[in-house]
Design a protein around this motif. Sequence first.
Motif, short mmCIF file in Angstrom:
data_model
loop_
_atom_site.label_atom_id
_atom_site.label_comp_id
_atom_site.label_asym_id
_atom_site.label_seq_id
_atom_site.Cartn_x
_atom_site.Cartn_y
_atom_site.Cartn_z
N GLN A 326 0.93 -1.17 0.01
CA GLN A 326 -0.06 0.10 0.00
C GLN A 326 0.87 1.42 -0.16
O GLN A 326 1.88 1.39 0.72
CB GLN A 326 -0.82 0.04 1.31
N CYS A 327 0.59 2.29 -0.73
CA CYS A 327 1.19 3.47 -0.87
C CYS A 327 0.12 4.70 -1.23
O CYS A 327 -0.70 4.71 -1.73
CB CYS A 327 1.98 3.35 -2.04
N TRP A 328 0.48 5.75 -0.29
CA TRP A 328 -0.45 6.62 -0.12
C TRP A 328 0.41 7.98 -0.71
O TRP A 328 1.34 8.37 -0.52
CB TRP A 328 -0.83 7.05 1.28
N HIS A 329 -0.09 8.93 -1.58
CA HIS A 329 0.29 10.02 -2.13
C HIS A 329 -0.17 11.07 -1.15
O HIS A 329 -1.16 11.32 -0.93
CB HIS A 329 -0.07 10.15 -3.42
N TRP A 330 0.87 11.92 -0.58
CA TRP A 330 0.72 12.94 0.23
C TRP A 330 1.17 14.33 -0.28
O TRP A 330 2.17 14.56 -0.65
CB TRP A 330 1.61 12.83 1.46
N ARG A 331 0.09 15.05 -0.39
CA ARG A 331 0.14 16.53 -1.41
C ARG A 331 0.82 17.35 -0.37
O ARG A 331 0.37 17.68 0.80
CB ARG A 331 -1.45 16.72 -1.95
N ARG A 332 1.41 18.26 -0.98
CA ARG A 332 2.35 19.17 -0.01
C ARG A 332 1.21 20.10 0.56
O ARG A 332 0.38 20.57 0.02
CB ARG A 332 3.25 20.05 -1.27
N GLY A 333 1.52 20.30 1.81
CA GLY A 333 0.88 21.12 2.78
C GLY A 333 -0.37 20.61 3.07
O GLY A 333 -1.08 21.53 3.98
N LEU A 345 -1.95 12.31 9.43
CA LEU A 345 -0.65 13.03 9.31
C LEU A 345 -0.93 14.60 8.88
O LEU A 345 -1.35 14.77 7.94
CB LEU A 345 0.31 12.22 8.29
N ARG A 346 -0.26 15.30 9.80
CA ARG A 346 -0.26 16.77 9.65
C ARG A 346 0.86 17.19 8.96
O ARG A 346 2.10 16.84 9.45
CB ARG A 346 -0.49 17.42 10.93
N TRP A 347 1.02 18.24 7.92
CA TRP A 347 2.13 18.72 7.26
C TRP A 347 3.10 19.40 8.37
O TRP A 347 4.31 19.32 8.25
CB TRP A 347 1.61 19.40 6.08
N GLU A 359 8.82 21.11 0.32
CA GLU A 359 8.43 21.74 -0.88
C GLU A 359 7.78 20.78 -1.91
O GLU A 359 7.35 21.40 -3.09
CB GLU A 359 9.44 22.86 -1.72
N THR A 360 7.70 19.36 -1.71
CA THR A 360 7.54 18.67 -2.76
C THR A 360 6.24 17.80 -2.17
O THR A 360 6.17 17.64 -1.08
CB THR A 360 8.65 17.49 -3.26
#
Length: 421
Positions: A326-333, A345-347, A359-360
């Motif tokens: 399983q892999c989750w994509h985490w968008r910046r910010g 999970l909080r940025w 920054e990515t």
Amino acid sequence: MTSSALAVAKALEALPEVCPGVRTWVVAYSGGRDSTALLHATRAFVAQRGDVVRAVHVNHGLQPAAQDFEQHCAAVCREWGIPLERMQREVDPTPGLGPEAQAREIRYQALRRHARRGVAILLAHHRDDQAETLLLQLLRGAGVAGTAAMPLCRDWGEGKLVRPLLDVSRQEIEDYVRGHRLTFMEDPSNFDTGIERNFLRREVLPLLEERWPSASQTLARSARHHAHAARLLQERAEQDLGDADTIEVEFLASLSQDRQINLVRFWIARQGFPVPSERRLLRWLDTVHAAGADRVPTEIFETYRMYRWRGHLHLVPRLPVVPEGQCWHWRRGEALVLPELDLELRWESLQAQLGEEVETDLEVRLRTGGERCRPEGRQHRHSLKKLLQEAGVPPWRRGRIPLVYQHANLRLVWDHFACRP
């Protein structure tokens, strides 16, 4: 009124001693003979004291006459000036749980809303019910806690759950209802001997009482003796366990086998899990004591797992399975919600743990084996397995820690340590 009928009223007179400080009494009112007698007697009892009485009726929809029961209860409560809370909830088929058991759970859910300080919820179980419960538990091979049957009174939420008629016989309740000319509804299911309790009530207990006229009274007294024994066993287990959430294996091994079983059973039940059979528990304890110090013996139950780790027994709820890879994509910010792990999970927390701005976009994965990391202060990379062992992370948690990757490089083992690029 006959002396037999007076037994109901006398049982209510003992309530202030059983429930000191209670001034509100909530009666579970089905409309049947027993709860009708209890509600009537409670109404007279509170009138003498200036207390408050309420009634709760739950319509399960289990029989065609369910609506008639509800209307009857409403009419009686209007006549007696008693506030009635009516709850309609049909019983849906539930695997492993019969309709009677599910209906009972629904009733308790409805009543628990009233479990507040200064409030006692009253149930109409009587001495014959207690005898039937003891017989059922014996036939199911229950231990002392099960054969203790139903307690007279116990804490329930912030209030009390009380069965004031436990020392009153079915005949005495019938005499009370007849003497006061009370109307009640007869539940047709009470005649269904396909139900275990009804079979005992209509086929078995009459035979016992024909041979031993005081059988119900004697069985109920036996249940009280079992309750005393159960309380002593609980006190012993509380002393052995104290406030700990785990059990030290060395201490456990120093106890007799009976005391080990008592302690482990209490420990499991206190954490809200079902207690396994004695045979399975003994087999598990043999495994615990026989396994080498470097081993982590594990026993898997339906709703939890039991581990021996670092000299202690641990209980862990069974968690949802996360698909392999399983892999989750985490968008910046943005925040990343992981329902499979019951985490968010909080940025801001990510950047605080890394000690730098990010920054990515990122990727989050779980351990699959072979991961390596160079934490701050280390000169070389080490296997993640070794680092987690050194950090004292239990084995059952190591595979559920989010691993944060940036450009395919492991950057953060969440809430544990950052990995230098």
